[in-house]
Motif scaffolding. Sequence first.
Motif, short mmCIF file in Angstrom:
data_model
loop_
_atom_site.label_atom_id
_atom_site.label_comp_id
_atom_site.label_asym_id
_atom_site.label_seq_id
_atom_site.Cartn_x
_atom_site.Cartn_y
_atom_site.Cartn_z
N THR A 1 -10.82 92.62 27.99
CA THR A 1 -10.41 91.23 27.90
C THR A 1 -9.82 91.05 26.41
OG1 THR A 1 -12.74 90.94 27.07
CG2 THR A 1 -12.52 90.43 29.33
N PRO B 1 -9.75 88.47 23.71
CA PRO B 1 -10.37 87.91 22.77
C PRO B 1 -9.76 86.40 22.51
CG PRO B 1 -10.53 89.90 21.62
CD PRO B 1 -9.39 89.88 22.74
N LEU C 1 -10.07 83.96 24.99
CA LEU C 1 -11.34 83.64 25.18
C LEU C 1 -11.92 82.77 24.07
CD1 LEU C 1 -12.86 86.83 26.60
CD2 LEU C 1 -12.26 84.58 27.91
N PHE D 1 -11.66 83.47 20.74
CA PHE D 1 -12.03 84.25 19.56
C PHE D 1 -10.90 84.77 18.91
CE2 PHE D 1 -15.66 84.39 22.21
CZ PHE D 1 -16.87 84.45 21.27
N ILE E 1 -17.69 94.55 17.27
CA ILE E 1 -17.30 95.15 18.43
C ILE E 1 -17.06 96.83 18.56
CG2 ILE E 1 -16.52 93.13 19.41
CD1 ILE E 1 -13.62 94.05 19.04
N ARG F 1 -15.06 83.53 16.43
CA ARG F 1 -14.43 82.31 17.05
C ARG F 1 -13.27 81.61 15.82
NH1 ARG F 1 -19.60 81.39 18.39
NH2 ARG F 1 -19.93 80.01 16.52
N ASP F 2 -13.64 81.53 14.70
CA ASP F 2 -12.93 81.04 13.59
C ASP F 2 -13.30 81.56 12.40
OD1 ASP F 2 -15.20 79.53 13.12
OD2 ASP F 2 -14.54 77.96 14.49
N ILE G 1 -12.71 79.20 31.29
CA ILE G 1 -13.28 80.32 32.05
C ILE G 1 -14.91 79.98 32.46
CG2 ILE G 1 -13.92 82.80 31.48
CD1 ILE G 1 -11.32 82.68 30.97
N TRP H 1 -12.77 95.46 23.08
CA TRP H 1 -12.40 93.96 23.43
C TRP H 1 -13.14 93.63 24.56
CZ3 TRP H 1 -10.05 92.01 19.40
CH2 TRP H 1 -9.44 92.76 18.81
N PHE I 1 -16.24 91.98 25.53
CA PHE I 1 -17.68 91.42 24.82
C PHE I 1 -17.81 90.15 25.63
CE2 PHE I 1 -15.54 88.28 22.15
CZ PHE I 1 -14.50 88.72 22.13
N LEU I 2 -17.62 89.69 26.51
CA LEU I 2 -17.30 88.35 27.34
C LEU I 2 -19.01 87.73 27.08
CD1 LEU I 2 -15.57 86.48 28.34
CD2 LEU I 2 -16.82 86.89 30.51
N SER I 3 -19.78 88.58 27.36
CA SER I 3 -21.30 88.05 27.23
C SER I 3 -21.49 86.93 26.12
CB SER I 3 -22.39 89.21 27.09
OG SER I 3 -21.87 90.21 26.40
N GLN I 4 -20.96 87.51 24.91
CA GLN I 4 -20.92 86.69 23.78
C GLN I 4 -20.17 85.32 23.96
OE1 GLN I 4 -19.99 87.83 19.67
NE2 GLN I 4 -19.34 89.79 20.78
N ALA I 5 -19.42 85.18 24.50
CA ALA I 5 -18.46 83.94 25.04
C ALA I 5 -19.51 83.17 25.79
CB ALA I 5 -17.38 84.16 25.56
N ARG I 6 -20.10 83.63 26.75
CA ARG I 6 -20.92 82.68 27.82
C ARG I 6 -21.94 82.10 26.54
NH1 ARG I 6 -23.68 85.04 32.70
NH2 ARG I 6 -24.31 86.62 30.95
N LEU I 7 -22.84 83.18 25.94
CA LEU I 7 -23.99 82.27 25.34
C LEU I 7 -23.35 81.62 24.10
CD1 LEU I 7 -25.03 84.85 23.19
CD2 LEU I 7 -25.93 85.61 25.42
N SER J 1 -24.53 78.26 19.16
CA SER J 1 -24.02 77.12 18.28
C SER J 1 -22.77 76.69 18.63
CB SER J 1 -24.01 77.57 16.88
OG SER J 1 -23.19 78.91 16.81
N PRO K 1 -19.22 75.54 18.68
CA PRO K 1 -18.17 75.99 17.64
C PRO K 1 -17.74 74.79 16.84
CG PRO K 1 -17.37 76.20 19.78
CD PRO K 1 -18.91 75.93 20.04
N PRO K 2 -17.64 74.89 15.46
CA PRO K 2 -17.10 73.29 14.88
C PRO K 2 -15.66 73.23 15.30
CG PRO K 2 -17.11 75.68 13.36
CD PRO K 2 -17.71 76.10 14.81
N SER K 3 -14.97 73.99 15.60
CA SER K 3 -13.43 73.85 15.78
C SER K 3 -13.23 73.64 17.35
CB SER K 3 -12.60 74.69 15.18
OG SER K 3 -12.77 75.93 15.75
N PRO L 1 -12.32 74.63 21.16
CA PRO L 1 -11.79 75.78 21.61
C PRO L 1 -10.68 75.70 22.34
CG PRO L 1 -13.76 75.13 22.94
CD PRO L 1 -13.47 74.10 21.72
#
Lengths: 173, 173
Positions: free
Chosen positions: A63, A65, A68, A70, A99, A117-118, B11, B153, B155-161, B164, B166-168, B170
Amino acid sequence: MDQHTYNKSTIDEIDQRIIEALQQDGRRPFTKIAADLGISEASVRQRVSHLINTQVMQIVAVTNPVKLGFSSASMIGVRVSGERLLEVAEAIAAFDEVIYLIICAGRFDLMAEVVCRDNEHFLNFLTEKLYKVPGVLQAETSMYLRVCKQNDWAFLSQARLSPSPPPSTPNIE
Amino acid sequence: MDQHTYNKSTIDEIDQRIIEALQQDGRRPFTKIAADLGISEASVRQRVSHLINTQVMQIVAVTNPVKLGFSSASMIGVRVSGERLLEVAEAIAAFDEVIYLIICAGRFDLMAEVVCRDNEHFLNFLTEKLYKVPGVLQAETSMYLRVCKQNDWAFLSQARLSPSPPPSTPNIE
DNA sequence: AATGAAAACCGAATTAT
DNA sequence: ATAATTCGGTTTTCATT
């Protein structure tokens, strides 16, 4: 004789051509590959199966990032107090943001590829996670500006970790 | 005006499940994935096609360099004379031994991951290729000793859970 | 290497949200 | 308007010879 045994330990020309085809499109039908190479479909299928079983090759989805969300990636060189190298490596490898982690010889003891993410997320990773690992002496960050080349390889050691990561609950409504 | 123009740049849960399935087996039949998720095969097919078209995901073969006889891997940080950064990057990216090349900010201008058959091959790469690129000022090699973690690259599982928020935002156009 | 049955794929039309 | 489903014809896979 014995041509029907697949104890093949060498990667021949045909195997390489097959791998190249699948590096471009991992779902390319075996029949097409076979036609390109002038061999039978069954032969291609058998070879692919063998390459996968012997862990020479894997066919997987990778994928992007950035797509997504990141967008803050970096490579961090880490220096570690020597006697703790392995345990520090284990601790750092456990972080979700990491990673890719290598133990190496040279200027650094570890190289960690980190995706956040940022910048805020990244700063939080540095201060709350990385720098809090006992034994971490120094870290030098190189923030990614552009990925120029990415010929994904894979030391597929234990790369395939559990499908459902334990840390937090996967299903949230 | 604000007709819900569901731009499919989001997504959703289904996409994530599909990606996770394909991260484990890039050739898993769409019919099987569809059955697992309780949706139609065509739906899986459309989503996969969309994910690939929008470059969120790729399905490719990745190989294990060690099994292929490449046992000398390293990460090289490179310093470059600034005005030549892009052309140097292009030149280095062209070398077969370089499987990963990043332009970055920090101690180094470039980070190159290099895979060679052995030390002799690597030495040859350094002296005959890398150091001969005009504009390369300095290079620091870290030889790989062990790959501790490799979630390349993927690591989508992170993206799902994302626990917190994100402050900015997405959403990026 | 070839065969044939079962499975998967694919394009398009159709329905649903 | 976007996404999901149905449906058929076609291709691919795969076990067996």
